[in-house]
Design a protein around this motif. Structure first.
Motif, PDB file in Angstrom:
ATOM      1  N   PRO A  55       0.806  -1.212   0.000  1.00 22.60           N
ATOM      2  CA  PRO A  55       0.000   0.000   0.000  1.00 22.60           C
ATOM      3  C   PRO A  55       0.848   1.275   0.000  1.00 22.60           C
ATOM      4  O   PRO A  55       2.039   1.234   0.270  1.00 22.60           O
ATOM      5  CB  PRO A  55      -0.793  -0.113   1.305  1.00 22.60           C
ATOM      6  CG  PRO A  55      -0.740  -1.542   1.694  1.00 22.60           C
ATOM      7  CD  PRO A  55       0.584  -2.042   1.190  1.00 22.60           C
ATOM      8  N   HIS A  56       0.174   2.384  -0.293  1.00 22.79           N
ATOM      9  CA  HIS A  56       0.821   3.700  -0.232  1.00 22.79           C
ATOM     10  C   HIS A  56       1.360   3.901   1.182  1.00 22.79           C
ATOM     11  O   HIS A  56       0.698   3.551   2.162  1.00 22.79           O
ATOM     12  CB  HIS A  56      -0.217   4.784  -0.554  1.00 22.79           C
ATOM     13  CG  HIS A  56       0.369   6.142  -0.751  1.00 22.79           C
ATOM     14  ND1 HIS A  56       0.798   6.925   0.309  1.00 22.79           N
ATOM     15  CD2 HIS A  56       0.595   6.881  -1.874  1.00 22.79           C
ATOM     16  CE1 HIS A  56       1.260   8.065  -0.155  1.00 22.79           C
ATOM     17  NE2 HIS A  56       1.150   8.079  -1.470  1.00 22.79           N
ATOM     18  N   PRO A  57       2.590   4.444   1.326  1.00 19.44           N
ATOM     19  CA  PRO A  57       3.179   4.625   2.664  1.00 19.44           C
ATOM     20  C   PRO A  57       2.264   5.304   3.676  1.00 19.44           C
ATOM     21  O   PRO A  57       2.245   4.937   4.855  1.00 19.44           O
ATOM     22  CB  PRO A  57       4.421   5.467   2.366  1.00 19.44           C
ATOM     23  CG  PRO A  57       4.823   5.043   0.993  1.00 19.44           C
ATOM     24  CD  PRO A  57       3.538   4.799   0.262  1.00 19.44           C
ATOM     25  N   ARG A  58       1.482   6.281   3.237  1.00 24.23           N
ATOM     26  CA  ARG A  58       0.580   6.969   4.177  1.00 24.23           C
ATOM     27  C   ARG A  58      -0.467   6.026   4.764  1.00 24.23           C
ATOM     28  O   ARG A  58      -0.920   6.210   5.892  1.00 24.23           O
ATOM     29  CB  ARG A  58      -0.113   8.145   3.480  1.00 24.23           C
ATOM     30  CG  ARG A  58       0.522   9.494   3.824  1.00 24.23           C
ATOM     31  CD  ARG A  58      -0.136  10.626   3.100  1.00 24.23           C
ATOM     32  NE  ARG A  58      -1.535  10.813   3.441  1.00 24.23           N
ATOM     33  CZ  ARG A  58      -2.331  11.700   2.847  1.00 24.23           C
ATOM     34  NH1 ARG A  58      -1.845  12.452   1.866  1.00 24.23           N
ATOM     35  NH2 ARG A  58      -3.587  11.837   3.222  1.00 24.23           N
ATOM     36  N   MET A  59      -0.855   5.014   3.981  1.00 21.02           N
ATOM     37  CA  MET A  59      -1.855   4.066   4.470  1.00 21.02           C
ATOM     38  C   MET A  59      -1.311   3.214   5.614  1.00 21.02           C
ATOM     39  O   MET A  59      -2.062   2.769   6.480  1.00 21.02           O
ATOM     40  CB  MET A  59      -2.315   3.147   3.326  1.00 21.02           C
ATOM     41  CG  MET A  59      -3.054   3.854   2.206  1.00 21.02           C
ATOM     42  SD  MET A  59      -3.457   2.699   0.873  1.00 21.02           S
ATOM     43  CE  MET A  59      -4.322   3.772  -0.276  1.00 21.02           C
ATOM     44  N   ILE A  60      -0.003   3.001   5.624  1.00 24.54           N
ATOM     45  CA  ILE A  60       0.634   2.180   6.665  1.00 24.54           C
ATOM     46  C   ILE A  60       1.043   3.035   7.857  1.00 24.54           C
ATOM     47  O   ILE A  60       0.808   2.673   9.008  1.00 24.54           O
ATOM     48  CB  ILE A  60       1.865   1.455   6.084  1.00 24.54           C
ATOM     49  CG1 ILE A  60       1.432   0.527   4.939  1.00 24.54           C
ATOM     50  CG2 ILE A  60       2.590   0.662   7.167  1.00 24.54           C
ATOM     51  CD1 ILE A  60       0.417  -0.534   5.314  1.00 24.54           C
ATOM     52  N   LEU A  61       1.649   4.174   7.590  1.00 22.77           N
ATOM     53  CA  LEU A  61       2.168   5.016   8.672  1.00 22.77           C
ATOM     54  C   LEU A  61       1.073   5.804   9.371  1.00 22.77           C
ATOM     55  O   LEU A  61       1.221   6.168  10.533  1.00 22.77           O
ATOM     56  CB  LEU A  61       3.239   5.961   8.119  1.00 22.77           C
ATOM     57  CG  LEU A  61       4.462   5.270   7.495  1.00 22.77           C
ATOM     58  CD1 LEU A  61       5.415   6.302   6.907  1.00 22.77           C
ATOM     59  CD2 LEU A  61       5.177   4.388   8.511  1.00 22.77           C
ATOM     60  N   PRO A  63      -2.663   4.894   9.474  1.00 25.34           N
ATOM     61  CA  PRO A  63      -3.876   4.120   9.145  1.00 25.34           C
ATOM     62  C   PRO A  63      -5.166   4.794   9.600  1.00 25.34           C
ATOM     63  O   PRO A  63      -6.241   4.491   9.079  1.00 25.34           O
ATOM     64  CB  PRO A  63      -3.654   2.798   9.890  1.00 25.34           C
ATOM     65  CG  PRO A  63      -2.685   3.125  10.981  1.00 25.34           C
ATOM     66  CD  PRO A  63      -1.798   4.182  10.429  1.00 25.34           C
ATOM     67  N   GLU A  64      -5.052   5.701  10.564  1.00 21.63           N
ATOM     68  CA  GLU A  64      -6.252   6.385  11.054  1.00 21.63           C
ATOM     69  C   GLU A  64      -6.772   7.400  10.039  1.00 21.63           C
ATOM     70  O   GLU A  64      -7.935   7.826  10.090  1.00 21.63           O
ATOM     71  CB  GLU A  64      -5.952   7.096  12.386  1.00 21.63           C
ATOM     72  CG  GLU A  64      -5.102   8.348  12.300  1.00 21.63           C
ATOM     73  CD  GLU A  64      -3.617   8.110  11.991  1.00 21.63           C
ATOM     74  OE1 GLU A  64      -2.887   9.081  11.729  1.00 21.63           O
ATOM     75  OE2 GLU A  64      -3.202   6.918  12.025  1.00 21.63           O
ATOM     76  N   ASP A  65      -5.939   7.784   9.100  1.00 25.50           N
ATOM     77  CA  ASP A  65      -6.316   8.773   8.086  1.00 25.50           C
ATOM     78  C   ASP A  65      -6.889   8.051   6.864  1.00 25.50           C
ATOM     79  O   ASP A  65      -6.153   7.426   6.106  1.00 25.50           O
ATOM     80  CB  ASP A  65      -5.086   9.600   7.697  1.00 25.50           C
ATOM     81  CG  ASP A  65      -5.412  10.672   6.663  1.00 25.50           C
ATOM     82  OD1 ASP A  65      -6.605  10.835   6.332  1.00 25.50           O
ATOM     83  OD2 ASP A  65      -4.477  11.336   6.188  1.00 25.50           O
ATOM     84  N   GLN A  66      -8.185   8.112   6.722  1.00 30.86           N
ATOM     85  CA  GLN A  66      -8.847   7.446   5.599  1.00 30.86           C
ATOM     86  C   GLN A  66      -9.095   8.387   4.421  1.00 30.86           C
ATOM     87  O   GLN A  66      -9.800   8.023   3.478  1.00 30.86           O
ATOM     88  CB  GLN A  66     -10.189   6.868   6.083  1.00 30.86           C
ATOM     89  CG  GLN A  66     -10.076   5.847   7.199  1.00 30.86           C
ATOM     90  CD  GLN A  66      -9.376   4.577   6.761  1.00 30.86           C
ATOM     91  OE1 GLN A  66      -9.699   4.011   5.718  1.00 30.86           O
ATOM     92  NE2 GLN A  66      -8.417   4.111   7.549  1.00 30.86           N
TER      93      GLN A  66
END
Length: 330
Positions: A55-61, A63-66
């Protein structure tokens, strides 16, 4: 182009020219980097490699941001990179362990040991490694020790690159399709499977194909009516059979491309609850249920409106079709 779903599948090359990034949209900024990558690979008699993450790095780092929605799904991104003539695409999972590699560990373990990097093409502001602590200075510092060279895309060329993905997302979310396509350097698309709807459009004389998009992270433009082309899968019909649809053409690879008007919205006239993506394909009556189709977005026509009756909606749809055909020069 060869695709690898994990870096462990990749066999190191002798002369790899590499660039790294998420490349969401494969927009005009990315295309500058890729063009330079191909030039550098040719200089060293090597092959081009793009290392990207899913997944996109932001999705992992975070996860609370949808809120993050991506311009291109991974299959769409791969197709665009293939069209640009890339030799190897490595799609490796982005994990917390991966994000915790120090800059030197990242360079040695990933770029050198796993890929065989001899040339790196990167933007001046590219960051990597734990806490994004690595950048161009670290790449240059370790270049002699690990036997590679670095080419930087300078700041004056990349300023627009660093903001264009955000610009594109904002343009799409506000119906500015032409602007988004200009930044992309190609036409924004939605890919999905045709599913059965409640067939209200058929009763109005405007039957629609309902599109289901599997990837929930795919960015959907704002609600409204759009001028689109619709690409269907290659037909099993006799190849010598002429296309009789006035609003259709055929691609070199055999797909048929039709003109149409797409609707994105919650169908307020019938008090709909969920967002629908539908397309009325002009002069079309084939059964394409369960088929995969591609919508190519050319222009925005109008925002979604609640009408007082289905008859009012039907009248507006007739005007919408005329507006769409004008966009296509008909």
């Amino acid at each position: 182009m060869k695709i690898y779903n994990h870096i462990d599948e990749f066999i190191p090359l002798k002369n790899a020219a590499v660039t790294i990034g998420t490349f969401d949209g494969v927009h005009i900024g990315h295309q500058k980097i890729i063009s330079q990558l191909k030039k550098e690979a040719k200089k060293i008699g090597g092959e081009t490699v793009i290392l990207t993450f899913f997944p996109h790095p932001r999705m992992i780092l975070h996860p609370e941001d949808q809120s993050l929605k991506l311009i291109t799904t991974m299959p769409e991104k791969a197709e665009l990179l293939k069209q640009m003539g890339i030799d190897h695409l490595i799609i490796t999972p982005f994990t917390r362990d991966f994000s915790n590699l120090s800059p030197e560990e990242y360079i040695k373990q990933v770029l050198i040991d796993r890929i065989g990097t001899k040339k790196i093409v990167i933007g001046y502001d590219h960051r990597f490694g734990k806490d994004r602590s690595g950048g161009l200075p670290e790449l240059q510092a370790y270049s002699e020790a690990y036997g590679y060279t670095v080419t930087e895309i300078p700041e004056q060329d990349i300023n627009e690159i660093t903001i264009s993905s955000t610009k594109i997302r904002m343009a799409l979310q506000n119906g500015r399709i032409k602007e988004a396509n200009e930044f992309l350097g190609h036409i924004f698309t939605l890919n999905g499977k045709v599913i059965k709807g409640d067939q209200i459009g058929r009763t109005l004389g405007y039957p629609t194909a309902n599109l289901f998009i599997e990837e929930d992270y795919k960015l959907i433009p704002c609600d409204g009516i759009y001028a689109v082309e619709v690409m269907t899968q290659p037909s099993s019909k006799n190849k010598n059979q002429e296309i009789t649809n006035l609003y259709a053409s055929e691609t070199v690879s055999g797909e048929t491309v039709y003109q149409g008007m797409a609707y994105i919205g919650h169908r307020p006239t019938i008090n709909g609850m969920s967002q629908n993506i539908e397309v009325n394909i002009f002069d079309f009556n084939e059964d394409i249920y369960h088929s995969k189709i591609k919508l190519l977005f050319h222009d925005f026509i109008r925002h979604d409106i609640k009408f007082n009756s289905l008859e009012e909606l039907k009248t507006q749809l007739a005007a919408d079709k005329i507006a769409v055909l004008k966009k296509f020069g008909a």
